[in-house]
Enzyme design. Sequence first.
Site, short mmCIF file in Angstrom:
data_model
loop_
_atom_site.label_atom_id
_atom_site.label_comp_id
_atom_site.label_asym_id
_atom_site.label_seq_id
_atom_site.Cartn_x
_atom_site.Cartn_y
_atom_site.Cartn_z
N ASP A 16 -2.98 -13.91 29.69
CA ASP A 16 -3.49 -14.04 31.05
C ASP A 16 -4.48 -12.90 31.31
OD1 ASP A 16 -3.86 -14.97 33.59
OD2 ASP A 16 -1.95 -14.24 34.39
N GLU A 95 -11.93 -21.83 35.14
CA GLU A 95 -11.63 -22.34 36.49
C GLU A 95 -12.88 -22.77 37.25
OE1 GLU A 95 -8.51 -21.34 40.04
OE2 GLU A 95 -8.54 -20.23 38.16
N LYS A 131 -9.55 -25.48 34.87
CA LYS A 131 -8.55 -25.09 35.86
C LYS A 131 -8.96 -25.54 37.25
CE LYS A 131 -6.26 -21.14 35.62
NZ LYS A 131 -5.98 -19.68 35.53
#
Length: 316
Positions: A16, A95, A131
């Site tokens: 992450d 994303e 995302k």
Amino acid sequence: MNQLNALKKFTTIVADTSDIESIRKYKPEDATTNPSLILKAVNIKSNQHFIDKAVKYAKQKGGSYRKKIINASDKILVDLGTEILKYVPGYISSEVDARLSFDKEKCILRAKKIINMYEEQGISRKRVLIKLASTWESIKAAEELKKENIFCNLTLLFSFAQARACAEAKIFLISPFVGRIYDWYFSQKELFSSFLKEDPGVLSVSKIFHYYKKHNYKTIIMGASFRNIKQILDLAGCDRLTISPIFLEELESSTEIVERKLIPSNIFFQTPVSFSEEEFRWEHNQDAMAVQKLSEGIRDFGKDQLSLEKIFYKKI
């Protein structure tokens, strides 16, 4: 054996972070990014060339001033993702602008654009997850994108209603936010002190895991947003866990035993009747925590996206 390697026996580990050095060090299967992580990465001096390359790209593409800013933001997202893919064998999650979260068609268009930009750099769409925030509109966008072999990671997931809607739409992967769920209940500790005897974020992911497995849903569950090592170890056996470098380091430095906590069911039940939009919105609305954290998460990612764009405002 250290805890990180032991955990890898039960669960696919995902980094992450957008920090290349951390990814090289801990050798995760996949990596995830978000606007906050991208913003952090571009503020590192050694990554200045990504900004310069994005500005050059935007100017070459032309168009309105606003269009150039969007193109520069998408370019740096894709370039960082492409760099990360040199060090992971699996997926990079990239994303879409969180400000599009309530517009299905705009999410679809932006997702296709990002995938095309990856493919222009020789990266197969099979290695990229788009995302999207887990709104009804974004879930439906992901359902449409799957028809074109564009797979999605539905993030900012807090309610069981969101998880159920994603499973029924056959979304590729979901990211329930363990730590942010815990944060909300902890902030309400005067009301929920008895509930905090068990971690509400861990309980939420465990409920989703067992529901998916007993109904044989194929959507991957990736626990995210951790506040401590215990939350991670309590979800050993989850399909995937996306973990920040600080906890990857802590896991690597410990040799304590890791036990599998989540075990898939081998007894399957009939698939429930699918949610309607009205049912989804009502069930999600019943969860005060989820309503607050979803809207807060979208706002925060939107702010970070704007901060990223301000970097380009000065250069374009």
